[in-house]
Motif scaffolding. Structure first.
Motif, short mmCIF file in Angstrom:
data_model
loop_
_atom_site.label_atom_id
_atom_site.label_comp_id
_atom_site.label_asym_id
_atom_site.label_seq_id
_atom_site.Cartn_x
_atom_site.Cartn_y
_atom_site.Cartn_z
N VAL A 60 42.16 44.43 36.41
CA VAL A 60 41.55 44.50 35.08
C VAL A 60 40.34 43.56 35.05
O VAL A 60 40.45 42.38 35.41
CB VAL A 60 42.54 44.08 33.98
N VAL A 61 39.18 44.09 34.64
CA VAL A 61 37.95 43.31 34.60
C VAL A 61 37.28 43.49 33.23
O VAL A 61 37.25 44.60 32.68
CB VAL A 61 36.97 43.75 35.71
N PHE A 62 36.73 42.39 32.72
CA PHE A 62 35.92 42.43 31.49
C PHE A 62 34.46 42.29 31.91
O PHE A 62 33.96 41.17 32.09
CB PHE A 62 36.31 41.30 30.54
N PRO A 63 33.73 43.40 32.07
CA PRO A 63 32.37 43.34 32.63
C PRO A 63 31.34 42.71 31.69
O PRO A 63 30.24 42.38 32.13
CB PRO A 63 32.04 44.80 32.90
N GLU A 64 31.68 42.57 30.41
CA GLU A 64 30.76 41.91 29.49
C GLU A 64 30.75 40.40 29.69
O GLU A 64 29.85 39.71 29.18
CB GLU A 64 31.14 42.23 28.04
N GLY A 65 31.76 39.89 30.41
CA GLY A 65 31.86 38.45 30.62
C GLY A 65 32.65 37.80 29.51
O GLY A 65 33.85 38.03 29.37
#
Length: 243
Positions: free
Chosen positions: A148-153
């Protein structure tokens, strides 16, 4: 007053269960309990998240979970506006590891526990170290665990889909894993960024159609990011922002 009491109760549940469950996970690792599907490394994080959501008076509804092959491994790309995004995803998504900010690993007991679970530390201000973290995450995928990654940071202050960092898409191409875009809605009303007191509410999680990375290379990262961003923005706008 009610909100303050609910917050205190939730924090107590969070504190107690974090220490207890992390200690069990650390102990299990020390005696060699294998980390595999259905093991306590799967069960305890899910129980931890669901217990905190219960304490907070929060319900999670997932839309489109049937789109996922339970035997598959994916990169879940999610928007991020609240700490409750994480709880909702831990509680309801299939077996996975998170890419999380490195500061969390410095928390006593908790940090060691999430490291054992396979959470990948991310130094957001160090680009070279960040890409090293994505190398580790690619290894997790090859070993059979979704990421799971949050690409917006960092967390946002509204539900508009913000600009994406490119690292998660380099990861997807390197791991040759399909991307599953995920929309999370309702968590700002529960606990927005920068606020202390939480409020009961509902979280909706939308599993969108997969985006393949088959045949892509490093030069395709920008186009891949744009495709996923457009898909998430379109769904968010149609469901909530342009009504």
């Amino acid at each position: 007053m009610i909100s303050a009491l609910r917050t205190i109760f939730t924090m107590l549940v969070l504190g107690v269960l974090t220490v207890v469950f992390a200690t069990i996970i650390i102990g299990a690792a020390l005696v060699g309990v294998p980390n595999r599907p259905g093991s306590l490394y799967d069960v305890l994080p899910r129980a931890w998240a669901r217990s905190i959501l219960w304490a907070a008076g929060v319900k999670v509804q997932v839309h489109g979970l049937e789109k996922l092959d339970p035997r598959g491994t994916f990169i879940f790309i999610c928007n991020h506006v609240s700490l409750f995004d994480i709880l909702g995803l831990v509680a309801r998504l299939p077996r996975n590891n998170f890419v999380a900010k490195a500061e969390l690993f410095k928390i006593p007991v908790f940090g060691q526990g999430i490291r054992i679970l396979g959470t990948v530390p991310m130094e957001r201000e160090n680009q070279k170290a960040a890409f090293g973290s994505y190398e580790i995450a690619a290894g997790r995928i090859r070993d059979g665990s979704s990421v799971v990654v949050f690409p917006e940071g960092t967390r946002g202050t509204d539900y508009s889909i913000r600009r994406f960092k490119k690292g998660p898409f380099v990861l997807a191409i390197k791991a040759a894993a399909p991307i599953v875009p995920v929309i999370v809605y309702g968590t700002i009303e529960i606990l927005p960024k920068g606020k202390l007191f939480l409020h009961p509410g509902n979280i909706d999680v939308y599993i969108l159609d997969q985006v393949t990375t088959s045949g892509m290379d490093y030069d395709d990262r920008d186009a891949l990011a744009a495709t996923v961003h457009e898909r998430m923005e379109s769904v968010m706008n149609s469901l909530y922002l342009n009504r």
